[in-house]
Design a protein around this motif. Structure first.
Motif, mmCIF file in Angstrom:
data_model
loop_
_atom_site.group_PDB
_atom_site.id
_atom_site.type_symbol
_atom_site.label_atom_id
_atom_site.label_comp_id
_atom_site.label_asym_id
_atom_site.label_seq_id
_atom_site.Cartn_x
_atom_site.Cartn_y
_atom_site.Cartn_z
ATOM 1 N N SER A 156 18.676 32.088 40.751
ATOM 2 C CA SER A 156 19.010 33.143 39.799
ATOM 3 C C SER A 156 20.405 33.664 40.100
ATOM 4 N N ILE A 157 21.004 34.351 39.105
ATOM 5 C CA ILE A 157 22.307 34.988 39.284
ATOM 6 C C ILE A 157 22.070 36.488 39.233
ATOM 7 N N SER A 158 22.328 37.172 40.328
ATOM 8 C CA SER A 158 22.003 38.594 40.438
ATOM 9 C C SER A 158 23.269 39.444 40.515
ATOM 10 N N LEU A 159 23.074 40.764 40.564
ATOM 11 C CA LEU A 159 24.209 41.662 40.704
ATOM 12 C C LEU A 159 24.879 41.526 42.065
ATOM 13 N N LEU A 160 24.148 41.076 43.075
ATOM 14 C CA LEU A 160 24.769 40.793 44.373
ATOM 15 C C LEU A 160 25.759 39.636 44.236
ATOM 16 N N ASP A 161 25.381 38.657 43.431
ATOM 17 C CA ASP A 161 26.302 37.546 43.158
ATOM 18 C C ASP A 161 27.518 38.046 42.386
ATOM 19 N N PHE A 162 27.300 38.967 41.463
ATOM 20 C CA PHE A 162 28.418 39.575 40.735
ATOM 21 C C PHE A 162 29.420 40.181 41.709
ATOM 22 N N ALA A 163 28.926 40.952 42.685
ATOM 23 C CA ALA A 163 29.810 41.588 43.663
ATOM 24 C C ALA A 163 30.564 40.552 44.483
ATOM 25 N N ALA A 164 29.864 39.516 44.928
ATOM 26 C CA ALA A 164 30.495 38.479 45.743
ATOM 27 C C ALA A 164 31.551 37.714 44.954
ATOM 28 N N LEU A 165 31.233 37.359 43.720
ATOM 29 C CA LEU A 165 32.157 36.565 42.917
ATOM 30 C C LEU A 165 33.377 37.374 42.486
ATOM 31 N N VAL A 166 33.173 38.654 42.183
ATOM 32 C CA VAL A 166 34.313 39.516 41.866
ATOM 33 C C VAL A 166 35.213 39.667 43.084
ATOM 34 N N ALA A 167 34.620 39.748 44.267
ATOM 35 C CA ALA A 167 35.414 39.848 45.498
ATOM 36 C C ALA A 167 36.250 38.583 45.704
ATOM 37 N N ILE A 168 35.663 37.420 45.409
ATOM 38 C CA ILE A 168 36.413 36.160 45.528
ATOM 39 C C ILE A 168 37.585 36.153 44.553
ATOM 40 N N PHE A 169 37.322 36.563 43.315
ATOM 41 C CA PHE A 169 38.400 36.578 42.324
ATOM 42 C C PHE A 169 39.476 37.596 42.705
ATOM 43 N N ALA A 171 40.291 38.591 45.714
ATOM 44 C CA ALA A 171 41.061 38.035 46.832
ATOM 45 C C ALA A 171 42.037 36.966 46.339
ATOM 46 N N TYR A 172 41.612 36.184 45.355
ATOM 47 C CA TYR A 172 42.484 35.156 44.780
ATOM 48 C C TYR A 172 43.708 35.788 44.111
ATOM 49 N N VAL A 173 43.474 36.813 43.297
ATOM 50 C CA VAL A 173 44.596 37.492 42.630
ATOM 51 C C VAL A 173 45.540 38.114 43.657
ATOM 52 N N TRP A 174 44.970 38.716 44.697
ATOM 53 C CA TRP A 174 45.798 39.310 45.750
ATOM 54 C C TRP A 174 46.642 38.246 46.439
ATOM 55 N N ARG A 175 46.077 37.072 46.619
ATOM 56 C CA ARG A 175 46.778 35.995 47.327
ATOM 57 C C ARG A 175 47.926 35.414 46.500
ATOM 58 N N VAL A 176 47.737 35.339 45.168
ATOM 59 C CA VAL A 176 48.767 34.697 44.338
ATOM 60 C C VAL A 176 49.783 35.688 43.782
ATOM 61 N N ARG A 177 49.629 36.969 44.100
ATOM 62 C CA ARG A 177 50.460 37.981 43.456
ATOM 63 C C ARG A 177 51.946 37.792 43.712
ATOM 64 N N LYS A 178 52.331 37.130 44.813
ATOM 65 C CA LYS A 178 53.746 36.978 45.135
ATOM 66 C C LYS A 178 54.165 35.523 45.304
#
Length: 423
Positions: A156-169, A171-178
């Motif tokens: 299943s896809i739960s709200l815990l997965d939502f939190a984890a996946l948003v955190a991954i995204f 971190a990705y945006v933070w990494r590519v910002r510069k």
């Protein structure tokens, strides 16, 4: 600005239909509202592209990928919201999962190869080479793809997965910002709305970009519900399997603006940026889109809920995750060649063909999904072993070293056999 005017005119029938509540037929509704979503996607892409001069390249490519895929988000989140309202046994649960897996597999199986093959037809280049700094995109797509197997294990896809996946995204945006801009002496600016906007004063540019985004978002929000329902009605009217129609046809319309932007990058001698945008598109769909489904479902249900994955949906998700791993394995040398593109599109064609052949046989459908997923994983495993050194370098650059720390030579000292094709 003629193209902007044409795009705005294309949205007017849908706005009119929505205001007066007109629904003449599912087929016409799908055409009218689908065209509006497509036009709104282009408005979003032009606004985002015009902002490139103000934002770092890594961040603007991530933003373009996210903005241009908003039509896909709107349609899929509508299905998830309706699933919450109708209950876990509703067909909308299947529609939400189908739209999400179809959109993700279309990107890797069709959009990525399209960019490579167009580059080959245009310049006879046998591969698209990414910059060393693009190891960041590859590394974060790998992280998101590995997390997909956690979801698969849970069923299943739960709200815990939502939190984890948003955190991954995040971190990705933070990494590519510069990330630095790539130096391409052959780069040219393609004429079009974005180029015209760049000739305006700074204040006028921001006003125009903001206007494009606001209008496009309003159109997408207005058209998402009738378009999603029209797709279901069209399937019933033609006797077509609704699941397959929503999985393959609906994402074609909602993904078209994002793919078109990548094609324009190729035509402007920026093929690397085009492929990077497609990889970033995959990252945000594989994180934010997947993670937001239980959020939309919970809003619809009025309570915290998870999106369940039944036997069919689990195998669909398994195949999507396995295809992602294979696509990643082909990118470990920071290039995607013609041979790799043909492998991706060939295997994608097989899975679509089998889906339609066995559309009325659930047991065989599930079996083919499983075997195709394992085929992807075996091929990916071989490539990961062969390119273990490149994988380690990508992981170090993506998560430890400063962006762009990889030396280009270390990732391109040899070419995979699948890409050794004659010019």
């Amino acid at each position: 600005m003629i193209l902007v005017a044409i795009a705005l005119l294309a949205t007017l029938p849908a706005v009119l239909f929505r205001l007066i509540g007109l629904r003449p037929s599912p087929i016409l509704d799908a055409a009218v509202f689908g065209l509006a979503i497509l036009a709104a996607g282009f408005l979003l892409s032009w606004g985002a592209e015009a902002a490139e001069q103000y934002i770092s390249q890594g961040l603007i490519l991530a933003a373009v990928a996210l903005v241009t895929v908003l039509p896909e988000y709107a349609v899929d989140l509508y299905y998830a919201y309706q699933a919450g309202r109708a209950g876990p046994e509703s067909q909308y649960v299947h529609y939400a999962a189908a739209n999400m897996t179809g959109a993700n597999r279309l990107l890797v199986g069709l959009a990525w190869p399209l960019i490579v093959l167009l580059h080959w037809l245009k310049d006879r280049h046998r591969s698209i080479d990414l910059a060393p700094a693009n190891a960041v995109e590859v590394g974060f797509l790998l992280l998101a793809s590995l997390y997909a197997f956690v979801i698969l294990f849970k069923g299943s896809i739960s709200l815990l997965d939502f939190a984890a996946l948003v955190a991954i995204f995040g971190a990705y945006v933070w990494r590519v910002r510069k990330l630095p801009k790539t130096d391409n002496p052959d780069e040219k600016e393609e004429p079009g709305p974005a180029a015209a906007l760049n000739k305006l004063s700074s204040r006028a540019q921001w006003t125009a970009m903001g206007g494009l985004v606001l209008v496009a978002c309003a159109v997408i929000l207005a058209a998402a519900e009738p378009f999603a329902e029209a797709m279901v009605g069209t399937g019933r009217a033609f006797g077509i399997n609704e699941f397959l129609l929503i999985q393959w046809l609906a994402p074609l319309a909602s993904e078209a603006p994002a793919v078109s932007v990548a094609v324009l990058f190729v035509l402007a001698n920026r093929a690397g940026n085009g492929l990077t945008a497609m990889i970033s598109d995959k990252i945000n769909q594989w994180t934010l889109l997947v993670g937001m489904l239980p959020l939309a479902l919970s809003f619809g249900a009025g309570a915290v809920s998870a999106l369940p994955l039944d036997a069919r949906q689990s195998e669909e998700f398994f195949l999507t995750a396995a295809q992602s791993m294979f696509g990643l394995a082909l990118l470990l040398r920071l290039r995607l060649g013609v041979g790799s593109a043909l492998a991706l599109v060939g295997m994608f064609a097989v899975q679509v063909a089998l889906a339609f052949i066995f559309r009325n046989d659930e047991a065989r459908t599930i079996a083919t999904l499983t075997w195709l997923a394992w085929a992807y994983l075996v091929l990916a495993g071989v490539l990961f072993l062969v390119n273990a050194r490149q994988l380690a370098t990508i992981l170090r650059t993506a998560f430890v070293s400063p962006s762009g720390a990889i030396g280009a030579a270390s990732l391109s000292d040899s070419t995979p056999a699948v890409d050794r094709l004659p010019r």
